[in-house]
Design a protein around this motif. Structure first.
Motif, short mmCIF file in Angstrom:
data_model
loop_
_atom_site.label_atom_id
_atom_site.label_comp_id
_atom_site.label_asym_id
_atom_site.label_seq_id
_atom_site.Cartn_x
_atom_site.Cartn_y
_atom_site.Cartn_z
N PRO A 384 0.81 -1.23 0.00
CA PRO A 384 0.00 0.00 0.00
C PRO A 384 0.84 1.27 0.00
O PRO A 384 0.59 2.20 -0.78
CB PRO A 384 -0.83 -0.13 1.28
N ARG A 385 1.85 1.33 0.86
CA ARG A 385 2.71 2.51 0.90
C ARG A 385 3.52 2.66 -0.40
O ARG A 385 3.77 3.78 -0.86
CB ARG A 385 3.66 2.44 2.08
N THR A 386 3.91 1.53 -0.97
CA THR A 386 4.66 1.58 -2.23
C THR A 386 3.80 2.13 -3.35
O THR A 386 4.22 3.01 -4.11
CB THR A 386 5.17 0.18 -2.58
N PHE A 387 2.58 1.61 -3.48
CA PHE A 387 1.67 2.12 -4.51
C PHE A 387 1.45 3.62 -4.34
O PHE A 387 1.50 4.39 -5.31
CB PHE A 387 0.32 1.40 -4.42
N ALA A 388 1.18 4.04 -3.10
CA ALA A 388 0.90 5.46 -2.84
C ALA A 388 2.12 6.33 -3.12
O ALA A 388 2.00 7.45 -3.63
CB ALA A 388 0.45 5.62 -1.39
N ASP A 389 3.31 5.81 -2.79
CA ASP A 389 4.53 6.56 -3.02
C ASP A 389 4.75 6.82 -4.51
O ASP A 389 5.08 7.93 -4.93
CB ASP A 389 5.72 5.78 -2.42
N TYR A 390 4.56 5.79 -5.32
CA TYR A 390 4.75 5.96 -6.76
C TYR A 390 3.67 6.83 -7.39
O TYR A 390 3.93 7.56 -8.35
CB TYR A 390 4.79 4.58 -7.45
N ALA A 391 2.45 6.76 -6.87
CA ALA A 391 1.35 7.50 -7.47
C ALA A 391 1.18 8.90 -6.89
O ALA A 391 0.42 9.70 -7.43
CB ALA A 391 0.05 6.72 -7.29
N GLY A 392 1.88 9.19 -5.78
CA GLY A 392 1.71 10.49 -5.15
C GLY A 392 0.37 10.64 -4.47
O GLY A 392 -0.19 11.75 -4.37
N VAL A 393 -0.17 9.53 -3.96
CA VAL A 393 -1.46 9.53 -3.28
C VAL A 393 -1.23 9.46 -1.78
O VAL A 393 -0.36 8.72 -1.31
CB VAL A 393 -2.32 8.34 -3.75
N SER A 394 -2.00 10.21 -1.04
CA SER A 394 -1.89 10.21 0.42
C SER A 394 -2.73 9.07 1.00
O SER A 394 -3.91 8.94 0.70
CB SER A 394 -2.37 11.55 0.98
N LEU A 395 -2.10 8.24 1.85
CA LEU A 395 -2.81 7.14 2.50
C LEU A 395 -3.29 7.56 3.87
O LEU A 395 -2.73 8.45 4.51
CB LEU A 395 -1.91 5.92 2.64
N GLY A 396 -4.33 6.84 4.33
CA GLY A 396 -4.85 7.10 5.67
C GLY A 396 -3.99 6.42 6.73
O GLY A 396 -2.97 6.95 7.17
N ASP A 397 -4.35 5.20 7.11
CA ASP A 397 -3.64 4.52 8.18
C ASP A 397 -2.45 3.73 7.62
O ASP A 397 -1.36 4.26 7.48
CB ASP A 397 -4.61 3.63 8.95
N ALA A 398 -2.66 2.47 7.26
CA ALA A 398 -1.59 1.61 6.71
C ALA A 398 -0.31 1.71 7.54
O ALA A 398 0.80 1.75 7.02
CB ALA A 398 -1.31 1.98 5.26
#
Length: 502
Positions: A384-398
């Motif tokens: 989840p953090r990897t996907f968000a990092d590459y896409a520039g998306v902010s995650l909630g908890d994870a």
């Protein structure tokens, strides 16, 4: 950046052509050459449901609550996972195939879209667990024939829509020669055009076509090579049994193992329901196989993987066709492995040998180096953090997930990866609380109720033959690994939810 995550179910980390085994995976081999792969990735749990929930949420099983199969992931917890974050960021999100965030086999209708006893709407395509668009199957394994509408999801409705469902069901469980007496193994007569691996490939390609002009985040989930080992023709004939790889050590050696190994194989589950008791005692345990039986089983297992590989190739070709390859992060992995004869064992259970714990993880996309192999221990919970990092998306908890991007593009390192499994007495007659850490060189599993453990030197003993737990010669290493286990955040749910059916 688009995200395309593709998974199999129960695929060992060494069952890729590039790992040296005689399994034919040309498209996955190409994906590994064109991108980066992780050679020491592990699963956060040794069975399906907890692992899938952890990949979605970035939380460890005892924190999101799905600590074993048979526990539903709460809707709110699932919706707070990475799919929901991507949807809220404006991505088109899609899930296709086997989900297993909730329980399929239940005692009564639960209303879940994954429940075999719940009547489903034929116009429903989500949202579900944060995914805006879903095309699911109920379970996806062929232990039984697909349920007929209205107790179905999208694959089953498609399967029966042409009026030939009964014919398909007859062929599905028909074994073609050469026949085998290997456990849960037969060459299915179902034509491959009707197979669920083909359907997932088709529907994933259609999702890509429909969303080629907007950012998307998709998960394509194949339910094979999970047992029963029922590969269809011609894939069932692709690997000759005489030519497959047998484990070096394939005899039961319980006298060398901690007490819970024997208990999990021979203990009587504490269950009142006769159907579930029969499942736990017989279907989820297999007898020791002869070399001939094991060869038949592995050849079939290889064929199931090759059929998935074929559909992965079709999906990758679709990315090229639609001009998406240059801005899509493609990730391939699985939920967990299979012992596949190691130490005389088949399938899965509370023995964290490498064949079950270690999983493949391949990535290709913008900024991902070609041909790189990362040997640091990581986990699929980091996705989840990897996907968000590459896409520039902010995650909630994870909160238990850490981006792999620094390991891929820079020279960051990791010391260890962690896995946990809380088994109740309903599985094997006794509660087990297992905690595992894997470093680049060693692996420790503790059963925290009894204090027993097993420690393996993966460099000098890659077959995991000698349990060094309690050996004064590795006392310092054992203390370091125990400290790694104790470093887990103290955010578990207490008490954990009760287990239903899996």
């Amino acid at each position: 950046m688009n995200i395309l995550f593709i998974t199999s179910d129960q695929q060992r980390a060494d069952c890729y052509g590039f790992e040296g085994r005689k399994v034919k995976t040309p498209h996955l081999d190409m994906l590994a050459r064109e991108g980066t792969r992780f050679s020491a990735c592990i699963t956060p749990n040794l069975v399906c449901q907890p692992t899938r929930a952890s990949i979605l949420t970035g939380l460890l099983p005892s924190t999101h609550g799905v600590s074993d199969n048979g526990i539903d992931l709460p809707d709110a917890t699932g919706e707070a996972g990475y799919a929901g974050d991507f949807a809220r960021a404006g991505y088109s999100t899609g899930y296709i195939g086997k989900a297993h965030f909730k329980t399929s086999n239940t005692f009564h209708a639960t209303g879940s879209p994954e429940c075999r006893l719940t009547e489903q709407r034929d116009d429903w395509y989500g949202p579900y667990m944060g995914w805006n668009h879903v095309e699911l199957m109920v379970e996806g394994h062929n232990t039984r024939v697909p349920r007929k509408p209205p107790f179905t999801q999208h694959y089953e409705r498609w399967y029966y829509a042409d009026g030939r469902g009964d014919e398909k069901n007859r062929l599905l469980h028909m074994g073609l020669p050469p026949l085998s007496d290997a456990a849960q193994t037969y060459n299915s007569a179902l034509p491959v055009a009707w197979h669920n691996s083909t359907w997932i490939g088709d529907r994933t390609i259609e999702f890509l076509r429909a969303n080629k002009d907007k950012p998307f985040c998709a998960w394509a989930s194949f339910p094979d090579p999970h047992h029963p080992f029922d590969c269809p023709e011609p894939w069932s004939r692709l690997h000759h049994p005489d030519e497959v790889d047998l484990p070096e050590h394939r005899t039961m050696d319980l006298e060398r193992r901690p007490w819970w190994h024997r208990e999990s194989l021979y203990g009587k589950p504490k269950l009142d329901d006769p159907m579930l008791l029969n499942f736990r005692e017989k279907h989820s345990r297999t007898p020791v196989q002869t070399d001939k039986q094991l060869r038949d089983l592995i050849a079939n297992y290889y064929g199931m993987i090759s059929l998935i590989d074929h559909n992965v190739g079709r999906i990758l070709a679709a990315l090229d066709t639609y001009g998406l390859s240059q801005n899509t992060l493609v990730v391939y992995s699985t939920d967990h492995g299979d012992w596949l004869g190691d130490h005389g064992l088949i399938l899965k259970g509370p023995m964290a040998y490498e064949g079950l714990l270690r999983v493949g993880l391949l990535m290709r996309g913008p900024g991902v180096p070609a041909g790189k192999v990362v040997a640091d221990p990581v986990s699929t919970i980091d996705l989840p953090r990897t996907f968000a990092d590459y896409a520039g998306v902010s995650l909630g908890d994870a909160r238990h997930s850490r981006s792999l991007k620094p390991l891929i593009e820079k020279e960051a390192t990791r010391d260890f990866a962690y896995s946990e499994w809380d088994l109740r007495a309903s599985r094997c007659g006794v509660d087990l609380w297992l905690r595992t850490v894997r470093t680049a060189t060693h692996k420790l599993t503790l059963e925290t109720n009894s204090g027993a453990g097993e420690l393996y030197d993966l460099v000098n003993d890659p077959q995991e033959m000698d349990n060094r737990f309690g050996d004064p010669g590795v006392a310092k290493v054992q203390r370091e690994l125990e400290d790694m286990i104790r470093s887990r955040p103290k955010d578990q749910i207490d008490p954990l939810p009760q287990i239903g059916m899996a």
